[in-house]
Design a protein around this motif. Sequence first.
Motif, PDB file in Angstrom:
ATOM      1  N   ILE A 245     124.245  72.516 -18.980  1.00  0.00           N
ATOM      2  CA  ILE A 245     125.564  72.479 -19.546  1.00  0.00           C
ATOM      3  C   ILE A 245     124.962  72.516 -21.200  1.00  0.00           C
ATOM      4  N   LEU A 246     123.904  72.617 -21.176  1.00  0.00           N
ATOM      5  CA  LEU A 246     122.350  73.512 -22.482  1.00  0.00           C
ATOM      6  C   LEU A 246     121.515  74.426 -21.291  1.00  0.00           C
ATOM      7  N   GLY A 247     121.818  74.879 -20.272  1.00  0.00           N
ATOM      8  CA  GLY A 247     121.145  75.593 -19.803  1.00  0.00           C
ATOM      9  C   GLY A 247     121.504  76.376 -17.933  1.00  0.00           C
ATOM     10  N   GLU A 248     120.434  75.762 -16.954  1.00  0.00           N
ATOM     11  CA  GLU A 248     121.258  76.379 -16.027  1.00  0.00           C
ATOM     12  C   GLU A 248     121.146  75.643 -15.552  1.00  0.00           C
ATOM     13  N   PRO A 249     122.501  75.801 -14.918  1.00  0.00           N
ATOM     14  CA  PRO A 249     121.831  74.845 -13.200  1.00  0.00           C
ATOM     15  C   PRO A 249     121.264  74.428 -12.997  1.00  0.00           C
ATOM     16  N   VAL A 250     121.181  73.095 -11.809  1.00  0.00           N
ATOM     17  CA  VAL A 250     120.287  73.294 -10.822  1.00  0.00           C
ATOM     18  C   VAL A 250     120.076  73.717  -9.313  1.00  0.00           C
ATOM     19  N   ALA A 251     119.056  75.109  -9.446  1.00  0.00           N
ATOM     20  CA  ALA A 251     119.717  75.778  -7.860  1.00  0.00           C
ATOM     21  C   ALA A 251     119.285  74.860  -6.678  1.00  0.00           C
ATOM     22  N   ILE A 252     120.939  73.903  -6.705  1.00  0.00           N
ATOM     23  CA  ILE A 252     120.998  73.341  -5.135  1.00  0.00           C
ATOM     24  C   ILE A 252     121.188  74.184  -3.696  1.00  0.00           C
ATOM     25  N   ARG A 253     122.020  74.981  -4.258  1.00  0.00           N
ATOM     26  CA  ARG A 253     121.633  75.626  -3.001  1.00  0.00           C
ATOM     27  C   ARG A 253     120.649  76.536  -2.305  1.00  0.00           C
ATOM     28  N   TRP A 254     119.538  76.783  -3.609  1.00  0.00           N
ATOM     29  CA  TRP A 254     118.552  77.645  -3.293  1.00  0.00           C
ATOM     30  C   TRP A 254     117.887  76.425  -2.329  1.00  0.00           C
ATOM     31  N   LEU A 255     117.679  74.976  -2.777  1.00  0.00           N
ATOM     32  CA  LEU A 255     116.556  74.037  -2.476  1.00  0.00           C
ATOM     33  C   LEU A 255     117.778  73.637  -1.005  1.00  0.00           C
ATOM     34  N   LYS A 256     118.601  73.961  -1.044  1.00  0.00           N
ATOM     35  CA  LYS A 256     118.890  73.440   1.008  1.00  0.00           C
ATOM     36  C   LYS A 256     118.697  74.238   1.769  1.00  0.00           C
ATOM     37  N   ARG A 257     118.502  75.630   1.268  1.00  0.00           N
ATOM     38  CA  ARG A 257     118.118  76.939   2.089  1.00  0.00           C
ATOM     39  C   ARG A 257     116.471  76.089   2.465  1.00  0.00           C
ATOM     40  N   PHE A 258     115.597  75.840   0.955  1.00  0.00           N
ATOM     41  CA  PHE A 258     114.119  75.834   0.979  1.00  0.00           C
ATOM     42  C   PHE A 258     114.184  74.474   3.038  1.00  0.00           C
ATOM     43  N   ILE A 259     114.079  73.544   2.563  1.00  0.00           N
ATOM     44  CA  ILE A 259     114.573  72.441   3.058  1.00  0.00           C
ATOM     45  C   ILE A 259     114.651  72.898   4.626  1.00  0.00           C
ATOM     46  N   VAL A 260     116.060  73.510   5.322  1.00  0.00           N
ATOM     47  CA  VAL A 260     115.401  74.130   6.368  1.00  0.00           C
ATOM     48  C   VAL A 260     114.857  74.725   6.903  1.00  0.00           C
ATOM     49  N   ASP A 261     114.334  75.840   5.951  1.00  0.00           N
ATOM     50  CA  ASP A 261     113.280  76.557   6.079  1.00  0.00           C
ATOM     51  C   ASP A 261     112.060  75.955   6.598  1.00  0.00           C
ATOM     52  N   GLN A 262     112.033  75.340   6.291  1.00  0.00           N
ATOM     53  CA  GLN A 262     109.785  74.709   6.322  1.00  0.00           C
ATOM     54  C   GLN A 262     110.576  73.729   7.939  1.00  0.00           C
ATOM     55  N   VAL A 263     111.577  73.243   8.731  1.00  0.00           N
ATOM     56  CA  VAL A 263     111.628  72.741   9.391  1.00  0.00           C
ATOM     57  C   VAL A 263     111.885  73.422  10.729  1.00  0.00           C
ATOM     58  N   ASP A 264     111.250  73.371  11.904  1.00  0.00           N
ATOM     59  CA  ASP A 264     111.490  74.876  13.167  1.00  0.00           C
ATOM     60  C   ASP A 264     112.591  74.565  13.879  1.00  0.00           C
ATOM     61  N   ALA A 265     113.324  74.955  14.129  1.00  0.00           N
ATOM     62  CA  ALA A 265     114.346  74.757  15.322  1.00  0.00           C
ATOM     63  C   ALA A 265     114.085  74.084  16.449  1.00  0.00           C
ATOM     64  N   GLN A 266     112.222  74.186  16.724  1.00  0.00           N
ATOM     65  CA  GLN A 266     112.632  73.542  17.904  1.00  0.00           C
ATOM     66  C   GLN A 266     112.743  71.763  17.873  1.00  0.00           C
ATOM     67  N   ASP A 267     112.107  71.639  16.235  1.00  0.00           N
ATOM     68  CA  ASP A 267     112.004  69.563  15.821  1.00  0.00           C
ATOM     69  C   ASP A 267     113.671  68.998  15.603  1.00  0.00           C
ATOM     70  N   TYR A 268     114.384  69.686  15.785  1.00  0.00           N
ATOM     71  CA  TYR A 268     116.055  69.434  15.257  1.00  0.00           C
ATOM     72  C   TYR A 268     116.129  68.163  16.305  1.00  0.00           C
ATOM     73  N   GLN A 269     115.514  68.077  17.066  1.00  0.00           N
ATOM     74  CA  GLN A 269     115.993  66.883  18.659  1.00  0.00           C
ATOM     75  C   GLN A 269     115.471  65.616  17.947  1.00  0.00           C
ATOM     76  N   ARG A 270     114.002  65.556  17.971  1.00  0.00           N
ATOM     77  CA  ARG A 270     113.575  64.878  17.454  1.00  0.00           C
ATOM     78  C   ARG A 270     113.375  64.295  16.304  1.00  0.00           C
ATOM     79  N   ILE A 271     114.283  65.122  15.600  1.00  0.00           N
ATOM     80  CA  ILE A 271     114.204  64.908  13.825  1.00  0.00           C
ATOM     81  C   ILE A 271     115.396  64.148  14.060  1.00  0.00           C
ATOM     82  N   LEU A 272     116.879  64.512  14.144  1.00  0.00           N
ATOM     83  CA  LEU A 272     117.791  63.818  13.947  1.00  0.00           C
ATOM     84  C   LEU A 272     118.203  63.455  15.362  1.00  0.00           C
ATOM     85  N   ASN A 273     117.771  63.021  15.973  1.00  0.00           N
ATOM     86  CA  ASN A 273     117.608  61.959  17.592  1.00  0.00           C
ATOM     87  C   ASN A 273     118.787  61.595  17.198  1.00  0.00           C
ATOM     88  N   ASP A 274     119.671  62.619  17.665  1.00  0.00           N
ATOM     89  CA  ASP A 274     121.328  62.324  18.120  1.00  0.00           C
ATOM     90  C   ASP A 274     121.280  61.648  19.593  1.00  0.00           C
TER      91      ASP A 274
END
Length: 606
Positions: A245-274
């Motif tokens: 409103i008085l500045g620039e919105p939080v870069a929500i999209r880029w922060l979502k990307r950042f989280i995914v970029d920090q996690v290797d695909a081969q670790d998804y099974q262990r982390i999500l544990n579906d």
Amino acid sequence: MNLRDLLSPFFVWQRAFEKPYTSIRPTIDRPGAPAYRGFHINVSEECVGCGSCHSICQNHAIDMVPVAEFEGRTGDSGLRPRFDYGRCCWCGLCVDICTAASLRMSNEYAWISEDPDEFHFTAGIDDKPWQNNEHGYRRAEGYHLYPPKRIEMEMLSPDVSVQSFEEVARGYSEAQAKLEADRCVECGICVATCPAHMDVPDYIHSIRDGDYEKGLQLMYRTNPFPATCGRICTRRCESVCPVGILGEPVAIRWLKRFIVDQVDAQDYQRILNDQIIESGHRVAIIGAGPGGLSAAYYLRKKGHAVTVFEAGETAGGMLRYGVPSYRLPDADLDKDIAYIVSLGVDIRYNTRIGKDIEFEQLLQDYDAVFLSTGLSVPSNMRIQGEDHARVLSGLQVLADVASGRDPGIGRQVAVIGGGNVAMDAARVSRRLGADVTILYRRRIADMPADAEEIHESQEEGCNIVPQAIPVEITTADNPQQVSIKWGEAEMVQDPKGGRPRPVLQEDRMHTDTYDCIISAIGQGSDLDFLSKENQQQLAIEWGKFTPGEYQQSALQKVFVGGDVANRTADAISAIEDGHHAARGIERLLNPDEFTTTQTDNTGELT
């Protein structure tokens, strides 16, 4: 004891005959200073109910309470601050942090009442005599408790980006991501606006904590395409971020990307544990785009055998064939798709419904069907000569490039349209070495394309000609070229209050010649695989379905979603349609479970 000690009490009496130093009515005779921190004022129409005042108050003197007249407004929580003057210390921090600058303080400081409940009031809602007081404490202009500007992301310079299909946005470093995450006031208004209702404040908080695995788990609760959405989401969440409103919105999209970029695909099974417990039910899904695969993911988690029928050679739908790799690299799209497939989702490629297998056969063989085929048929310009061989579809150009084929556009290209497909077609053409002119019938400000895409297309050398209406396509002298006749438009105000409409000025016509013309004015659906009887039963109007509750169609076991069933035509809406349909299919297959089991706010069974 001396004589002075004995006489001193008598000297006090002389004061009785002097003018008193006190005031009988101090609040009238001594108004507060112009910037005094007195009673609170809230301009309720400007307030969005973000709750930052509540969060910062160390005395717990502020509660956020619902106010009916503000409920349901986009970008507004419907809550307003209620003050407890038994706790308030008038420090002014609530004023300093207010994201909308709606909260302030009057310079009035005296309030006398025998009723203690009166000292609990909702500022700006409960009528108070100081609400319109012009004096009192205000946050200094330009002063913020949090940085008003977002952390800029490194981008390839236009002269470099236009030379290849390398991803333009480079991503945040860990230090940058933490700084940007610190700008979030954790209000939750973004959650209500996001079509998938992603838990934005909590996954941003996971960046502050450095717990990226938790962030990934939070995102997968409502969105199995975080790597994709972290790059190309239309980010409606950011449009309502109160920090903007008085500045620039939080870069929500880029922060979502950042989280995914920090996690290797081969670790998804262990982390999500579906954990999959087979249910014995079978579900067919038509279309391996974001809607279809989102449904596949959540249905598979419930143990249902899921088969996806895809007409193309690879999964992803328009994410694969309609979004260029400089915006969404294949590796990141594949990261999302690979995990969904790893759970046991069966995708049958090169399988076209109505040709390789009949729709009626799916109805017989499966317990439920989810249809999410997207919009794959280019819209016509409805002008004479548009069937010319050198008039190409924007969708086809993008699909050719995505598949490694040369679209044969030539060196001089005109793109007709103002949406994201038009911008992508133009930018792709620049990367193939063409000079590009974009003709759009309205003003640049009216373009439906993402503002970021418009800006970057111009930065990369695309020339946008606004208020240009195509009139006719004609054969050029060179058979390898094509000519277009177009006229300038005047914008005329709509008497009914709608947006201004372009009116062709027939005395201001132009004819230009290009190697090809790319038409990108919209897309429609291809539902030829459905019989006329099926189309009537499924309530199709103007090429789109009209879904009921939980995306269910008029045919009980058929559910619909994505671009063929909503008007937003973006990936995040298709993803939510898929998730929503999965809930509906689960209800269809296990009705007894829903009569005795509660669901949480994501629709997941608890």
